[in-house]
Design a protein around this motif. Structure first.
Motif, short mmCIF file in Angstrom:
data_model
loop_
_atom_site.label_atom_id
_atom_site.label_comp_id
_atom_site.label_asym_id
_atom_site.label_seq_id
_atom_site.Cartn_x
_atom_site.Cartn_y
_atom_site.Cartn_z
N ALA A 104 49.04 15.74 26.66
CA ALA A 104 50.22 16.28 27.71
C ALA A 104 50.58 17.16 27.61
O ALA A 104 50.14 18.21 26.94
CB ALA A 104 51.21 15.36 27.02
N ALA A 105 50.91 17.71 29.09
CA ALA A 105 51.38 18.73 29.46
C ALA A 105 52.69 19.74 28.25
O ALA A 105 52.26 20.75 29.13
CB ALA A 105 51.33 19.23 31.09
N ASP A 106 52.99 18.90 28.72
CA ASP A 106 54.33 19.44 27.67
C ASP A 106 54.47 19.97 26.08
O ASP A 106 55.02 19.96 25.49
CB ASP A 106 55.95 19.06 27.96
CG ASP A 106 55.65 17.35 27.36
OD1 ASP A 106 54.51 16.87 27.09
OD2 ASP A 106 57.24 16.53 27.42
N VAL A 107 53.02 19.25 26.12
CA VAL A 107 52.99 19.42 24.20
C VAL A 107 51.93 20.45 23.69
O VAL A 107 50.72 21.01 25.18
CB VAL A 107 52.12 18.28 23.81
CG1 VAL A 107 51.44 19.08 22.72
CG2 VAL A 107 52.56 16.70 24.08
N SER A 108 52.71 22.05 23.47
CA SER A 108 51.41 23.13 23.72
C SER A 108 51.10 22.98 21.91
O SER A 108 49.84 23.92 21.69
CB SER A 108 52.72 24.07 23.52
OG SER A 108 53.79 24.19 22.47
N LEU A 109 51.30 22.54 20.85
CA LEU A 109 50.84 22.05 20.01
C LEU A 109 50.88 21.02 18.89
O LEU A 109 51.70 20.84 18.82
CB LEU A 109 50.90 23.67 18.71
CG LEU A 109 50.76 22.89 17.50
CD1 LEU A 109 49.96 24.14 17.00
CD2 LEU A 109 51.78 24.85 16.59
N VAL A 110 49.96 20.81 18.44
CA VAL A 110 49.81 19.37 17.99
C VAL A 110 49.05 20.44 16.23
O VAL A 110 47.85 20.47 16.55
CB VAL A 110 49.40 18.10 18.64
CG1 VAL A 110 48.88 17.24 17.48
CG2 VAL A 110 48.48 18.06 19.61
N MET B 199 56.64 21.66 23.70
CA MET B 199 56.89 20.11 22.19
C MET B 199 55.95 20.72 21.76
O MET B 199 54.40 20.70 21.69
CB MET B 199 57.12 19.02 22.77
CG MET B 199 57.25 18.20 21.73
SD MET B 199 57.63 16.61 21.79
CE MET B 199 56.33 15.88 23.43
N LYS B 200 56.57 20.97 20.19
CA LYS B 200 55.63 21.18 18.52
C LYS B 200 55.54 19.50 18.41
O LYS B 200 56.68 19.64 17.77
CB LYS B 200 55.63 22.10 18.45
CG LYS B 200 55.29 23.81 19.09
CD LYS B 200 55.87 25.20 18.33
CE LYS B 200 55.82 26.44 18.76
NZ LYS B 200 55.80 27.58 17.98
N VAL B 201 54.42 19.12 18.18
CA VAL B 201 53.96 18.18 17.52
C VAL B 201 53.30 17.96 15.62
O VAL B 201 52.08 18.59 15.89
CB VAL B 201 53.63 17.13 18.61
CG1 VAL B 201 53.18 15.93 17.47
CG2 VAL B 201 54.02 16.62 19.28
N LEU B 202 54.06 17.44 14.99
CA LEU B 202 53.25 17.23 13.99
C LEU B 202 52.98 15.76 13.82
O LEU B 202 53.52 14.94 13.98
CB LEU B 202 54.22 17.59 12.63
CG LEU B 202 54.67 18.81 11.84
CD1 LEU B 202 55.66 18.47 10.78
CD2 LEU B 202 53.05 19.29 11.54
N LEU B 203 51.47 15.56 12.98
CA LEU B 203 50.94 14.43 13.24
C LEU B 203 50.11 14.22 11.79
O LEU B 203 49.06 14.76 11.79
CB LEU B 203 49.97 14.67 14.44
CG LEU B 203 48.75 12.87 14.37
CD1 LEU B 203 50.16 11.97 14.69
CD2 LEU B 203 48.17 13.18 15.50
N PHE B 204 50.70 12.80 11.33
CA PHE B 204 49.96 12.68 9.93
C PHE B 204 49.43 11.42 10.71
O PHE B 204 49.71 10.21 10.92
CB PHE B 204 51.21 12.13 8.96
CG PHE B 204 52.40 13.00 8.06
CD1 PHE B 204 51.60 13.58 6.86
CD2 PHE B 204 53.09 13.90 8.94
CE1 PHE B 204 52.35 15.13 6.60
CE2 PHE B 204 53.56 15.46 8.73
CZ PHE B 204 53.56 15.33 7.28
N MET C 3 55.36 7.64 21.32
CA MET C 3 56.07 8.07 20.92
C MET C 3 56.47 9.76 21.52
O MET C 3 58.14 9.89 21.55
CB MET C 3 54.51 8.67 20.30
CG MET C 3 54.35 7.24 18.62
SD MET C 3 53.79 7.56 17.09
CE MET C 3 53.39 6.39 16.78
N LEU C 4 55.39 10.06 22.90
CA LEU C 4 55.80 10.75 23.37
C LEU C 4 57.12 11.42 23.98
O LEU C 4 58.13 12.39 24.16
CB LEU C 4 54.99 11.58 24.11
CG LEU C 4 53.26 12.42 23.36
CD1 LEU C 4 52.06 12.40 24.53
CD2 LEU C 4 53.94 13.65 23.16
#
Length: 224
Positions: A23-29, A1-6, A198-199
């Motif tokens: 989180a193991a399933d988050v590849s990019l923040v 999962m790729k996440v944008l964070l503001f 959120m995740l």
């Protein structure tokens, strides 16, 4: 999962960033903000962008994301309704409109607040503005959008509030918050719970779009 964070430098955003990096399933923040972050991680990309009303210069860096966690926010204290609406509604919708166009597959999570008024008629100025912001976000063509309405949030793992008055309050109440949370787990959340919830909704969705503190706690507890 790729996440944008503001809002990664704010209290909630700091906590959400910690959970995303864990989180193991988050590849990019990818963090978007006016100032650079003071941390580095193999999964973290920091994009400094000063004009939060116009993203045309960085649109190519905003594509291909699965979720956006919008934790950017300001206190309404000392502000007129017009000023607060500019910092809350205008800035949020500028980002959301751009992201909905570039990422229709995205799940968008907005940090609102307990007491927000969806009818936009409340006597409290901030509740009206937050309600108008929520309503506008829910009309956008995202895969899904969720409005998080936390009340009291206990900062964990070294997270600090950028608002000095809030940080003083958190410091003074630090011995009490864990006890109060033990007694009122559905009312008092933590930055960890916010990030985990959120995740969870980004992964599996939620039963309704507007989530109060008890809902957020239940989602995080189930996810854990």
């Amino acid at each position: 999962m790729k996440v944008l964070l503001f809002g990664a430098t704010g209290m909630v955003g700091q906590g959400v960033l910690i959970e995303c990096l864990r989180a193991a399933d988050v590849s990019l923040v990818q963090s978007i903000g006016r100032t650079a972050l003071d941390q580095q991680d193999a999964k973290l990309r920091d994009v400094v962008h000063r004009d939060l009303l116009d993203y045309s210069a960085i649109e190519s860096q905003l594509e291909g994301f699965d979720a956006c966690f919008f934790c950017l926010g300001v206190t309404s204290a000392g502000k007129t309704e017009a000023d607060y609406a500019h910092l809350t509604y205008d800035i949020t919708l500028a980002a959301a409109n751009t992201l909905a166009r570039l990422n229709p597959q995205m799940t968008f999570v907005y940090v609102s607040g307990a007491g927000t008024d969806s009818t936009e008629q409340d006597r409290s100025m901030w509740a009206r503005v937050k309600g108008r912001t929520e309503n506008a976000l829910l009309k956008l063509p995202f895969k899904a959008a969720y409005m998080f309405r936390p009340g009291v949030i206990q900062p964990l793992h070294g997270v600090r509030s950028k608002t000095s008055s809030y940080q003083i309050l958190y410091t003074l109440t630090r011995p009490l918050l864990p006890l109060l949370r033990a007694m009122l787990p559905a009312t008092i959340l933590t930055t960890e719970i916010m990030g985990q919830a959120m995740l969870a909704v980004a992964r599996r969705g939620a039963a309704k779009p507007v989530l109060e503190a008890a809902d957020i706690n239940a989602i995080a507890t189930t996810a854990g």
